[in-house]
Write an enzyme that holds these catalytic residues in place. Structure first.
Site, short mmCIF file in Angstrom:
data_model
loop_
_atom_site.label_atom_id
_atom_site.label_comp_id
_atom_site.label_asym_id
_atom_site.label_seq_id
_atom_site.Cartn_x
_atom_site.Cartn_y
_atom_site.Cartn_z
N ASP A 1 0.85 -1.20 0.00
CA ASP A 1 0.00 0.00 0.00
C ASP A 1 0.89 1.25 0.00
O ASP A 1 0.40 2.39 -0.03
CB ASP A 1 -1.02 0.01 1.15
CG ASP A 1 -0.39 0.00 2.53
OD1 ASP A 1 0.84 -0.16 2.62
OD2 ASP A 1 -1.14 0.14 3.52
N ASP B 1 -0.98 -6.14 -0.01
CA ASP B 1 -1.26 -5.44 1.24
C ASP B 1 -2.75 -5.17 1.37
O ASP B 1 -3.37 -4.68 0.42
CB ASP B 1 -0.55 -4.07 1.22
CG ASP B 1 0.58 -3.99 2.21
OD1 ASP B 1 0.63 -4.79 3.16
OD2 ASP B 1 1.44 -3.09 2.02
N LYS C 1 -1.12 -9.28 3.28
CA LYS C 1 -0.32 -8.79 4.41
C LYS C 1 -1.17 -7.81 5.22
O LYS C 1 -1.83 -6.95 4.64
CB LYS C 1 0.95 -8.11 3.91
CG LYS C 1 1.78 -7.48 5.03
CD LYS C 1 3.19 -7.18 4.59
CE LYS C 1 3.38 -5.88 3.86
NZ LYS C 1 2.97 -4.67 4.60
N GLU D 1 9.60 -4.01 10.37
CA GLU D 1 9.97 -2.72 9.78
C GLU D 1 10.55 -1.78 10.84
O GLU D 1 9.92 -1.56 11.89
CB GLU D 1 8.75 -2.07 9.10
CG GLU D 1 9.10 -0.70 8.52
CD GLU D 1 8.12 -0.14 7.50
OE1 GLU D 1 7.17 -0.84 7.12
OE2 GLU D 1 8.33 1.02 7.09
O1 KIV Z 1 3.62 -1.06 1.59
C1 KIV Z 1 4.75 -1.56 1.47
O2 KIV Z 1 5.43 -1.41 0.45
C2 KIV Z 1 5.26 -2.35 2.59
C3 KIV Z 1 6.68 -2.82 2.55
C4 KIV Z 1 7.64 -1.71 2.56
C5 KIV Z 1 6.96 -3.84 3.59
O3 KIV Z 1 4.54 -2.60 3.51
#
Ligand code: KIV
Length: 265
Positions: A44, A83, A113, A182
């Site tokens: 996201d 995401d 995720k 993270e």
């Molecule tokens: O949104 C994203 O790109 C992420 C990664 C950086 C882990 O969550």
């Protein structure tokens, strides 16, 4: 190259480092897939990287589904994770399962995720019950930027570090197949990685994680600087594109382009 499935990713722990990268469109997905990455994440971060937003909060399920769909067309071997954006799983577990299902059914995602606190352990279990693999995400959680007071390193003091370690164990028990760490100290990431049996994938979490993830626009040099400390810029795509466009502008204006070679008789 073999297809990277969830069992393949699980089996990589303690054997081979896992490489994850974001992508938001089909041609980029094809390039990263052909480069041999294990997991393509439709992050996201779409909000910051592609949509020009200052955070990920406005990104919608429809936008994520559209981008996941087009990324899926570029992928042959890599695992495709998507995401779940802000408010697509926070409101209820029913919303979480329904939206996770849309990512798989309509967009071709192979896992989803979610950013996890103690409050979302059951959410992982419910999505898993539908047969959808879940990747957890702890430490700096961009969807909670207002709650966290900015994009800051997490787990710095002992109490915070213990909380994150305990949370990681609960996420494994709930059935997540992997866990993004993270912006946490390297030592803590190492401890978490050694304490759980699912692979950890770090971003700003040091070298001891089971894998690494970077945003494609950051690693290729498409993003505007300054970049976060944890980013390594592997190319200068922004300037390559700028120079090419400038040359095109000059050649059109001077009449040097198109030549006979680029014209039909
Ligand atoms: O949104 C994203 O790109 C992420 C990664 C950086 C882990 O969550």
């Amino acid at each position: 190259m073999k297809k990277i499935t969830v069992p393949v990713i699980s089996s990589m722990k303690n054997k081979t480092k896992i490489v994850m990268v974001t992508a938001y469109d089909a041609p980029t997905a094809k390039i990263v897939d052909e480069s041999g990455v294990d997991i393509v994440l439709v992050g996201d971060s779409l909000g910051n990287v592609i949509q020009g937003l200052k955070n990920t909060l406005p990104v919608t399920v429809e936008e994520m589904i559209y981008h996941t769909k087009i990324v899926s067309r570029g992928i042959k071997n890599a695992h495709l994770c998507s995401d779940m954006p802000f408010m697509s799983y926070q409101s209820s577990n029913l919303d979480a399962v329904r939206n996770a299902g849309r990512f798989v059914k309509e967009a071709g995602a192979e896992s989803v995720k979610i950013e996890v606190t103690e409050d979302y352990i059951d959410t992982i279990k419910e999505i898993r019950k539908a047969g959808i693999p879940v990747m957890g995400h702890i430490g700096l959680r961009p969807q909670s930027v207002h709650d966290m007071g900015g994009y800051k390193l997490q787990g710095r003091d002992k109490k915070e570090a213990e909380k994150l370690l305990s949370l990681a164990k609960k996420i494994e028990e709930a059935g997540a197949f992997s866990l993004v760490l993270e912006s946490i100290p390297q030592k803590l990431a190492k401890k978490i990685t050694k304490s759980i049996n699912i692979p950890t994938i770090g971003i700003g979490a040091g070298v001891d994680c089971d894998g690494q993830v970077l945003v494609i626009n950051d690693l290729s040099g498409m993003s505007e600087e300054p970049l976060p400390k944890f980013v390594k810029k592997y190319a200068d795509a922004r300037n390559i594109l700028k120079d090419a466009t400038k040359e095109y502008v000059d050649e059109v204006r001077s009449g040097a382009f198109p030549t006979k070679e680029h014209s039909y008789d």
